[in-house]
Design a protein around this motif. Sequence first.
Motif, PDB file in Angstrom:
ATOM      1  N   LYS A  19      -2.785  -6.191  -0.635  1.00 16.17           N
ATOM      2  CA  LYS A  19      -1.389  -6.532  -0.882  1.00 16.17           C
ATOM      3  C   LYS A  19      -0.414  -5.461  -0.403  1.00 16.17           C
ATOM      4  O   LYS A  19       0.771  -5.727  -0.210  1.00 16.17           O
ATOM      5  CB  LYS A  19      -1.175  -6.788  -2.378  1.00 16.17           C
ATOM      6  N   HIS A  20      -0.903  -4.248  -0.199  1.00 12.49           N
ATOM      7  CA  HIS A  20      -0.001  -3.167   0.203  1.00 12.49           C
ATOM      8  C   HIS A  20      -0.027  -2.896   1.704  1.00 12.49           C
ATOM      9  O   HIS A  20       0.631  -1.973   2.179  1.00 12.49           O
ATOM     10  CB  HIS A  20      -0.368  -1.885  -0.539  1.00 12.49           C
ATOM     11  N   ASP A 129      -8.215   3.165  -3.730  1.00 11.26           N
ATOM     12  CA  ASP A 129      -7.008   3.003  -4.539  1.00 11.26           C
ATOM     13  C   ASP A 129      -7.047   1.655  -5.246  1.00 11.26           C
ATOM     14  O   ASP A 129      -8.037   0.926  -5.168  1.00 11.26           O
ATOM     15  CB  ASP A 129      -5.749   3.132  -3.672  1.00 11.26           C
ATOM     16  N   GLU A 130      -5.951   1.319  -5.926  1.00 11.23           N
ATOM     17  CA  GLU A 130      -5.945   0.092  -6.730  1.00 11.23           C
ATOM     18  C   GLU A 130      -5.894  -1.184  -5.911  1.00 11.23           C
ATOM     19  O   GLU A 130      -6.064  -2.277  -6.452  1.00 11.23           O
ATOM     20  CB  GLU A 130      -4.774   0.103  -7.726  1.00 11.23           C
ATOM     21  N   PHE A 131      -5.674  -1.064  -4.603  1.00 13.04           N
ATOM     22  CA  PHE A 131      -5.570  -2.256  -3.766  1.00 13.04           C
ATOM     23  C   PHE A 131      -6.877  -2.611  -3.061  1.00 13.04           C
ATOM     24  O   PHE A 131      -7.097  -3.758  -2.692  1.00 13.04           O
ATOM     25  CB  PHE A 131      -4.488  -2.073  -2.705  1.00 13.04           C
ATOM     26  N   HIS A 132      -7.725  -1.615  -2.807  1.00 12.79           N
ATOM     27  CA  HIS A 132      -8.931  -1.841  -2.023  1.00 12.79           C
ATOM     28  C   HIS A 132     -10.128  -2.231  -2.898  1.00 12.79           C
ATOM     29  O   HIS A 132     -10.191  -1.880  -4.073  1.00 12.79           O
ATOM     30  CB  HIS A 132      -9.291  -0.592  -1.218  1.00 12.79           C
ATOM     31  N   ARG A 133     -11.071  -2.916  -2.277  1.00 14.80           N
ATOM     32  CA  ARG A 133     -12.317  -3.271  -2.938  1.00 14.80           C
ATOM     33  C   ARG A 133     -13.080  -2.007  -3.326  1.00 14.80           C
ATOM     34  O   ARG A 133     -13.160  -1.051  -2.561  1.00 14.80           O
ATOM     35  CB  ARG A 133     -13.176  -4.126  -2.002  1.00 14.80           C
ATOM     36  N   ILE A 155      -6.062   7.855  -3.721  1.00 10.10           N
ATOM     37  CA  ILE A 155      -4.799   8.028  -4.433  1.00 10.10           C
ATOM     38  C   ILE A 155      -4.514   6.817  -5.321  1.00 10.10           C
ATOM     39  O   ILE A 155      -5.131   5.764  -5.188  1.00 10.10           O
ATOM     40  CB  ILE A 155      -3.628   8.194  -3.442  1.00 10.10           C
ATOM     41  N   SER A 156      -3.580   6.994  -6.223  1.00  6.08           N
ATOM     42  CA  SER A 156      -3.061   5.887  -7.018  1.00  6.08           C
ATOM     43  C   SER A 156      -1.564   5.788  -6.755  1.00  6.08           C
ATOM     44  O   SER A 156      -0.819   6.733  -6.983  1.00  6.08           O
ATOM     45  CB  SER A 156      -3.307   6.120  -8.514  1.00  6.08           C
ATOM     46  N   LEU A 158       0.459   3.945  -8.316  1.00  9.05           N
ATOM     47  CA  LEU A 158       1.144   3.886  -9.602  1.00  9.05           C
ATOM     48  C   LEU A 158       1.297   5.269 -10.220  1.00  9.05           C
ATOM     49  O   LEU A 158       2.373   5.656 -10.671  1.00  9.05           O
ATOM     50  CB  LEU A 158       0.381   2.978 -10.557  1.00  9.05           C
ATOM     51  N   GLU A 159       0.211   6.045 -10.226  1.00  8.02           N
ATOM     52  CA  GLU A 159       0.213   7.328 -10.922  1.00  8.02           C
ATOM     53  C   GLU A 159       0.790   8.464 -10.074  1.00  8.02           C
ATOM     54  O   GLU A 159       1.420   9.376 -10.606  1.00  8.02           O
ATOM     55  CB  GLU A 159      -1.207   7.678 -11.354  1.00  8.02           C
ATOM     56  N   ASP A 160       0.568   8.411  -8.754  1.00  9.00           N
ATOM     57  CA  ASP A 160       0.970   9.526  -7.899  1.00  9.00           C
ATOM     58  C   ASP A 160       2.305   9.313  -7.203  1.00  9.00           C
ATOM     59  O   ASP A 160       2.770  10.175  -6.463  1.00  9.00           O
ATOM     60  CB  ASP A 160      -0.110   9.778  -6.844  1.00  9.00           C
ATOM     61  N   ASN A 161       2.923   8.147  -7.426  1.00  8.37           N
ATOM     62  CA  ASN A 161       4.239   7.843  -6.853  1.00  8.37           C
ATOM     63  C   ASN A 161       4.272   7.892  -5.325  1.00  8.37           C
ATOM     64  O   ASN A 161       5.245   8.338  -4.728  1.00  8.37           O
ATOM     65  CB  ASN A 161       5.313   8.784  -7.411  1.00  8.37           C
ATOM     66  N   TYR A 162       3.189   7.460  -4.689  1.00  7.95           N
ATOM     67  CA  TYR A 162       3.203   7.311  -3.246  1.00  7.95           C
ATOM     68  C   TYR A 162       4.014   6.081  -2.884  1.00  7.95           C
ATOM     69  O   TYR A 162       3.959   5.066  -3.569  1.00  7.95           O
ATOM     70  CB  TYR A 162       1.784   7.156  -2.691  1.00  7.95           C
ATOM     71  N   TYR A 163       4.789   6.183  -1.811  1.00  2.77           N
ATOM     72  CA  TYR A 163       5.613   5.044  -1.454  1.00  2.77           C
ATOM     73  C   TYR A 163       4.837   4.041  -0.610  1.00  2.77           C
ATOM     74  O   TYR A 163       3.880   4.374   0.068  1.00  2.77           O
ATOM     75  CB  TYR A 163       6.889   5.480  -0.732  1.00  2.77           C
ATOM     76  N   LEU A 164       5.271   2.808  -0.671  1.00  6.45           N
ATOM     77  CA  LEU A 164       4.732   1.749   0.162  1.00  6.45           C
ATOM     78  C   LEU A 164       5.787   1.398   1.204  1.00  6.45           C
ATOM     79  O   LEU A 164       6.960   1.234   0.873  1.00  6.45           O
ATOM     80  CB  LEU A 164       4.409   0.513  -0.677  1.00  6.45           C
ATOM     81  N   ILE A 165       5.384   1.300   2.452  1.00 11.01           N
ATOM     82  CA  ILE A 165       6.326   0.987   3.514  1.00 11.01           C
ATOM     83  C   ILE A 165       6.730  -0.480   3.419  1.00 11.01           C
ATOM     84  O   ILE A 165       5.889  -1.365   3.288  1.00 11.01           O
ATOM     85  CB  ILE A 165       5.699   1.294   4.888  1.00 11.01           C
ATOM     86  N   GLU A 166       8.024  -0.742   3.455  1.00 14.53           N
ATOM     87  CA  GLU A 166       8.538  -2.101   3.320  1.00 14.53           C
ATOM     88  C   GLU A 166       8.265  -2.897   4.588  1.00 14.53           C
ATOM     89  O   GLU A 166       9.130  -3.089   5.445  1.00 14.53           O
ATOM     90  CB  GLU A 166      10.038  -2.076   3.035  1.00 14.53           C
ATOM     91  N   SER A 167       7.034  -3.358   4.696  1.00 14.33           N
ATOM     92  CA  SER A 167       6.613  -4.054   5.902  1.00 14.33           C
ATOM     93  C   SER A 167       5.354  -4.849   5.595  1.00 14.33           C
ATOM     94  O   SER A 167       4.583  -4.493   4.701  1.00 14.33           O
ATOM     95  CB  SER A 167       6.342  -3.033   7.019  1.00 14.33           C
ATOM     96  N   GLY A 168       5.133  -5.929   6.317  1.00 13.11           N
ATOM     97  CA  GLY A 168       3.887  -6.678   6.187  1.00 13.11           C
ATOM     98  C   GLY A 168       3.653  -7.265   4.819  1.00 13.11           C
ATOM     99  O   GLY A 168       4.523  -7.898   4.223  1.00 13.11           O
ATOM    100  N   ASN A 169       2.471  -7.024   4.282  1.00 17.03           N
ATOM    101  CA  ASN A 169       2.078  -7.628   3.006  1.00 17.03           C
ATOM    102  C   ASN A 169       2.873  -7.108   1.815  1.00 17.03           C
ATOM    103  O   ASN A 169       2.956  -7.772   0.789  1.00 17.03           O
ATOM    104  CB  ASN A 169       0.581  -7.407   2.756  1.00 17.03           C
ATOM    105  N   VAL A 170       3.442  -5.910   1.951  1.00 18.77           N
ATOM    106  CA  VAL A 170       4.291  -5.387   0.872  1.00 18.77           C
ATOM    107  C   VAL A 170       5.445  -6.353   0.615  1.00 18.77           C
ATOM    108  O   VAL A 170       5.799  -6.637  -0.534  1.00 18.77           O
ATOM    109  CB  VAL A 170       4.832  -3.987   1.233  1.00 18.77           C
ATOM    110  N   LEU A 171       6.012  -6.886   1.682  1.00 17.71           N
ATOM    111  CA  LEU A 171       7.085  -7.866   1.553  1.00 17.71           C
ATOM    112  C   LEU A 171       6.535  -9.243   1.194  1.00 17.71           C
ATOM    113  O   LEU A 171       7.098  -9.955   0.368  1.00 17.71           O
ATOM    114  CB  LEU A 171       7.880  -7.953   2.859  1.00 17.71           C
TER     115      LEU A 171
END
Length: 258
Positions: A19-20, A129-133, A155-156, A158-171
């Motif tokens: 999803k990310h 991470d929380e998105f991968h199998r 990484i997490s 949620l916990e580490d505050n990494y940003y997700l690029i506003e592109s692809g599946n994120v949208l």
Amino acid sequence: MIINTLILETTRKCNLVCKHCLRGPSEEKEADMHLFPNIFYKITEVNELIFTGGEPGLNITYMDGVLEYCKLNRIKVNSIYLATNGTVNQDELVRAMNDWLIYCMMVTESQDIHEYLKKHHFRLACSVDEFHRRLNTDVYNKFRQLSFYDDSKEISYLEDNYYLIESGNVLLYGLDTSGEYLCGISGEELFDFGIDNDIIKQVYISCNGYIYSCCNYDYETLDNNISPDNSLSIQSLLDICCAYKKGANLYDCYNMCG
């Protein structure tokens, strides 16, 4: 001419639907090895070569092909970086990375692997991470035991505050508006090729043969920005970069870079 960072999109295939993922839906496309002469025309050295996708583990043949071409044409590659989801072709992927390690150490005249790894960013990273199998424990431990393993993808968001690029599946999946993730846009230009003292800063090559100056976009955006001006089937990577740097149309400057 030297390329500081060369990013090769090996495939747009992927065995997961995360999803990310900034790329968006996967596609049945693989990189064309016939483009090697135009990619490496008058390139003598690559500081860092990055294999990306899609899932790079689904096209190890391309990794091997790049290695053989560099060997044959005496192109110096100082280091390799690859991030994988770790769920496919693990043994072959490790074998390919080890083959590259041997070559990189040879061309950098490195005798000791530990000293080499201190000086060069030769790394294989596995997305945990929380998105991968979730990875099989044995597979995960095998990756972790590699001398060149990189845990930066463990990484997490949620916990580490990494940003997700506003592109692809994120949208597509609405993660940018969920309130759970710190999202951002890279702000990078697609054709801002930095060339200084015979060094090209960064080049991204899509598997369908077009070049860009950055990689933080989805497939749709990349494919909406294709023209004869950035096509490797028409001109070499070097000629394209020089043309954009000088603000000229490729049709008027085929011999600009000489």
